[in-house]
Design an enzyme around this catalytic site. Sequence first.
Site, PDB file in Angstrom:
ATOM      1  N   GLU A  69       1.500 -23.573  -0.007  1.00  0.00           N
ATOM      2  CA  GLU A  69       1.638 -21.852   0.095  1.00  0.00           C
ATOM      3  C   GLU A  69       3.212 -21.859  -0.624  1.00  0.00           C
ATOM      4  OE1 GLU A  69       0.871 -19.494   3.203  1.00  0.00           O
ATOM      5  OE2 GLU A  69      -0.175 -20.916   4.247  1.00  0.00           O
ATOM      6  N   CYS A  79      -4.708 -21.302   5.298  1.00  0.00           N
ATOM      7  CA  CYS A  79      -4.060 -20.207   4.439  1.00  0.00           C
ATOM      8  C   CYS A  79      -5.104 -19.338   4.080  1.00  0.00           C
ATOM      9  CB  CYS A  79      -3.679 -20.724   2.979  1.00  0.00           C
ATOM     10  SG  CYS A  79      -3.131 -19.275   2.143  1.00  0.00           S
ATOM     11  N   GLY A  83      -5.695 -17.919   0.620  1.00  0.00           N
ATOM     12  CA  GLY A  83      -6.112 -19.173  -0.069  1.00  0.00           C
ATOM     13  C   GLY A  83      -7.467 -19.362  -0.072  1.00  0.00           C
ATOM     14  N   HIS A 127      -2.818 -16.327  -6.513  1.00  0.00           N
ATOM     15  CA  HIS A 127      -3.521 -17.647  -6.271  1.00  0.00           C
ATOM     16  C   HIS A 127      -4.034 -18.459  -7.605  1.00  0.00           C
ATOM     17  CE1 HIS A 127      -3.446 -17.904  -1.734  1.00  0.00           C
ATOM     18  NE2 HIS A 127      -3.390 -16.584  -1.908  1.00  0.00           N
ATOM     19  N   CYS A 134      -0.999 -12.022   4.048  1.00  0.00           N
ATOM     20  CA  CYS A 134      -1.458 -13.489   4.724  1.00  0.00           C
ATOM     21  C   CYS A 134      -2.478 -13.144   5.608  1.00  0.00           C
ATOM     22  CB  CYS A 134      -0.043 -13.965   5.598  1.00  0.00           C
ATOM     23  SG  CYS A 134      -0.526 -15.164   6.587  1.00  0.00           S
TER      24      CYS A 134
END
Length: 273
Positions: free
Chosen positions: A204, A213, A216, A155, A74
């Site tokens: 998410e 994010c 992301g 992703h 993260c």
Amino acid sequence: MRIAFTKMHGLGNDFVVLDAREHALPPLTRDVVAALADRHTGIGCDQLVLIEPSQNADWRMRIFNSDGGEVEACGNATRAVGLLIGGEVSLETLGGTIVARPDERGIAVDMGEPRFDWNAIPLGYAMDTLAMPVGWPIDDGELEHPVAVNVGNPHAVFFVDDPYAIDLASIGPVIEHDPIFPERVNVNVAAVTARDAITLRVWERGAGITRACGTGACATAIAAMRRGLVDREVTVTLPGGSLVIAWGSDNRITMTGPATVSYTGSFDWGDYA
């Protein structure tokens, strides 16, 4: 048993941070994490972060989504932990070791190298990850041909005209749980607005729609760079604010942006176990 915590956020993506560097905590079960993350009956957060000793880096960082599931990486949480610890720090994660350091724009994080092979995402079977030959129906057509990239976690990136026109709350969980993604996936809908600018929204995995994010933003920037849509440094604007993502000649990704301490407190472990 009272446990101290720090509530933090990166661009509105918020965390409960537990520091177990000096004193070990009881096991963090899925139920305990979900109870602490509950915004009505717990402290409330998108992710819970645990800092522990490490044999491979300065410290170990474990990340749990609000549904209680542990995840690999993260980016926003890494900036928060970097701010909390201070100085340059290496952090062992399930997605690999990453480094955070102070920067004039906040905290800069070396997110490592992106992965593009289908089995490194992972996907259910071999296919082109630059334009996956798949799609999902939405109200006015189909959300299709995403770029798949792993930046410590998986992703799928869709380039659209207007990310805010996509009903991400409906289509996000459908794509997240599609069998083509055996470890589920984070869903990104993005619009390139200039050679150095992207607008992004993210569903998410295990947390739902969040205000920001970090992984992301990294995945989306790398996807746009791979397609030749943007230059090698780009500002990614999310609902909570902006991050600067650079993809260096050494193949490593640097993410730079702010992190903030919201407040500190404590809770009784027995109330959530």
